[in-house]
Design an enzyme around this catalytic site. Structure first.
Site, short mmCIF file in Angstrom:
data_model
loop_
_atom_site.label_atom_id
_atom_site.label_comp_id
_atom_site.label_asym_id
_atom_site.label_seq_id
_atom_site.Cartn_x
_atom_site.Cartn_y
_atom_site.Cartn_z
N THR A 1 84.73 -52.86 4.94
CA THR A 1 84.32 -54.10 4.30
C THR A 1 83.36 -54.90 5.19
O THR A 1 83.54 -54.97 6.40
CB THR A 1 85.55 -54.96 3.99
OG1 THR A 1 86.46 -54.20 3.19
CG2 THR A 1 85.16 -56.22 3.24
N SER B 1 83.92 -55.08 -2.06
CA SER B 1 84.22 -53.73 -2.54
C SER B 1 82.97 -52.91 -2.83
O SER B 1 83.08 -51.73 -3.15
CB SER B 1 85.08 -53.82 -3.80
OG SER B 1 86.33 -54.41 -3.52
N GLN C 1 121.45 -65.43 -19.85
CA GLN C 1 120.52 -64.43 -20.38
C GLN C 1 119.13 -64.54 -19.76
O GLN C 1 118.47 -63.51 -19.52
CB GLN C 1 120.42 -64.56 -21.90
CG GLN C 1 119.62 -63.43 -22.54
CD GLN C 1 119.63 -63.51 -24.06
OE1 GLN C 1 119.75 -64.59 -24.62
NE2 GLN C 1 119.52 -62.37 -24.72
N ILE D 1 114.51 -67.12 -9.63
CA ILE D 1 115.95 -66.90 -9.62
C ILE D 1 116.61 -67.69 -8.50
O ILE D 1 117.72 -68.23 -8.65
CB ILE D 1 116.25 -65.40 -9.51
CG1 ILE D 1 115.88 -64.70 -10.83
CG2 ILE D 1 117.73 -65.14 -9.18
CD1 ILE D 1 115.93 -63.19 -10.77
N GLU E 1 92.21 -53.00 -0.18
CA GLU E 1 91.91 -51.57 -0.44
C GLU E 1 91.19 -51.40 -1.77
O GLU E 1 91.44 -50.45 -2.52
CB GLU E 1 93.20 -50.75 -0.42
CG GLU E 1 93.02 -49.34 0.10
CD GLU E 1 92.93 -49.28 1.62
OE1 GLU E 1 92.72 -48.19 2.17
OE2 GLU E 1 93.04 -50.33 2.28
N THR F 1 89.76 -54.29 -4.76
CA THR F 1 90.46 -55.23 -5.64
C THR F 1 90.94 -54.53 -6.91
O THR F 1 90.43 -53.47 -7.29
CB THR F 1 89.54 -56.39 -6.04
OG1 THR F 1 88.46 -55.88 -6.85
CG2 THR F 1 88.98 -57.10 -4.81
N GLU G 1 90.37 -55.41 -9.83
CA GLU G 1 89.25 -55.34 -10.78
C GLU G 1 88.43 -54.06 -10.54
O GLU G 1 88.00 -53.40 -11.49
CB GLU G 1 88.37 -56.59 -10.62
CG GLU G 1 89.00 -57.88 -11.13
CD GLU G 1 90.18 -58.35 -10.30
OE1 GLU G 1 91.10 -58.98 -10.87
OE2 GLU G 1 90.19 -58.10 -9.06
#
Length: 412
Positions: free
Chosen positions: A151, A157, A304, A362, A388, A390, A392
């Site tokens: 990079t 990328s 639930q 939670i 590594e 993106t 996209e």
């Protein structure tokens, strides 16, 4: 150390390929016994030595010297190094599962061996005999640690747009350029540098090579990060750095782009496995907390809304693990695995982010507290989405391979 395990392993890599089995108890692939023993040893290391200390190390952003030392002794740095050079030479699924266990303890530990393992793979698959003899034995023990530099500050990328150049000068190359987000840069004694050796090549990727750089570069700064603490990510400057002609991976110019794309299949499987580890840790904590914490007179898992979270988290993690091991198995077979690795990285990283968020929900207010590990998972998970390549970019890779394979070609 698992020396006895690797010594007992069959010599053929094909013989050690895992067999698919009925999903039972969380296992979606059945490893050979000696490889399962390696995964178990790392899991024990994580439970007994990593998890008790990780919160303090992470919050202090302290390099985990003692834990890295233990990883060296265990043989983690030699997982993808051939046995003839002192490594374990495990299967790709075993490598993925070891990575998951390390990330379950602390994602930074998996990051500390990730780029190193990709470089070991590159040397194993493409290096000359001399390059293998020179580097792999020391890499197997962790005495020599390696990283890769792809990079650039303005490139991200888009690797073919790189500006780092290596100009031929007599029996050397002279390198000029800047790379960024280089993990372990201050501790790596070897950098697999992707650069242009022929800027005029058409198509451009034919002018790209991987150079093996040992010295002369400067680490200009460490980059501050939201998560992924303890392990440095740096900007590295190459200012007229000389590398001998023998430092071209494989001995010939112009093959670097294809070599690194194959290496990134390993890298993306490793990132997917890191995401699995983070997601599994978040789920484990949430599952335990949901059984301990009570509200309205019952454990909260009986509500639930909470039980739905747990069911979705477990299902997504199971699917992500299947995708990751499927990609690893395809890589192990020698076939092109960029689409499968991209799918695994895409799905596992998005799963880790959602599982971390749901684990925080939670835990309620405690999930936002630095006294619980959930907030760390939430900070670590995004790295796998953008690292590594993106997500996209992964979608682009997947789409191109879908079209190529539909047309009967794996070339893309």
């Amino acid at each position: 150390m698992w020396t006895s395990c690797s010594a007992a392993a069959p010599s053929s890599r094909t013989e050690r390929r895992p067999r698919t089995s009925t999903i039972d108890g969380g296992h979606v692939f059945e490893l050979a016994p000696e490889e399962q023993a390696i995964v178990d040893v790392v899991a024990e290391f994580v439970d007994e030595q990593v998890r008790p200390v990780v919160r303090d190390l992470e919050h202090a952003d302290t390099y985990p010297e003692a834990l890295i030392g233990q990883m060296k002794r265990l043989g983690v740095y030699g997982l993808l190094v051939p046995e003839e050079h002192g490594g374990s030479d495990v299967s790709a699924p075993c490598f993925a599962l070891v990575t998951e266990q390390l990330a379950r303890g602390w994602m930074s530990l998996a990051g500390a061996m990730g780029g190193h393992s990709v470089v070991a793979f590159l040397l194993r698959e493409f290096g000359t005999d001399e390059q293998r003899r020179r580097y792999l034995p020391a890499m197997a023990t962790g005495e020599l640690r390696a990283t890769m530099a792809l990079t650039e500050p303005g490139g991200g990328s888009d690797l073919q747009a790189m500006r780092t150049r290596a100009r031929a000068d007599g029996d050397s190359y002279v390198i000029d350029g800047v790379k960024t987000w280089i993990s372990n840069a201050r501790r790596a004694g070897l950098i697999a540098l992707l650069c242009k050796t022929d800027p005029t090549a058409d198509p451009p990727h034919k002018g790209v090579s991987v150079l093996l750089v040992e010295e002369g570069h400067e680490v200009s700064k460490d980059l501050p990060k939201l998560g992924y603490k303890g392990v440095e990510s740096c900007e590295v400057v190459f200012d007229a750095v000389r590398v001998p002609r023998s430092g071209v991976l494989g001995g010939a110019e112009g093959a670097g782009f294809a070599q690194m794309m194959r290496g990134l299949e390993v890298g993306r499987i490793q990132v997917a496995a890191r995401a699995l580890g983070v997601g599994q840790a978040a789920f484990d904590d949430a599952l335990a907390y949901a059984q301990q914490r009570e509200s309205f007179g019952v454990p909260i898992w009986r509500h639930q809304s909470i039980s739905n979270y747990l069911a979705d988290m477990a299902t997504s993690l199971r699917a992500a693990r299947l995708l990751t091991l499927d990609a690893a198995d395809r890589l192990q077979s020698g076939r092109r695995a960029d689409m499968e690795a991209g799918m695994a990285k895409l799905f596992a990283s998005e799963t880790a982010m959602k599982v971390a968020m749901d684990a925080l929900r939670i835990h309620g207010g405690y999930g936002y507290s630095t006294e619980f590990d959930v907030e760390r998972y939430f900070r670590d998970a995004p790295l796998m989405i953008v690292g590594e390549g993106t997500n996209e970019i992964q979608r682009n890779v997947i789409a191109r391979q879908l079209i190529a394979r539909d047309r009967g070609s794996d070339a893309g």
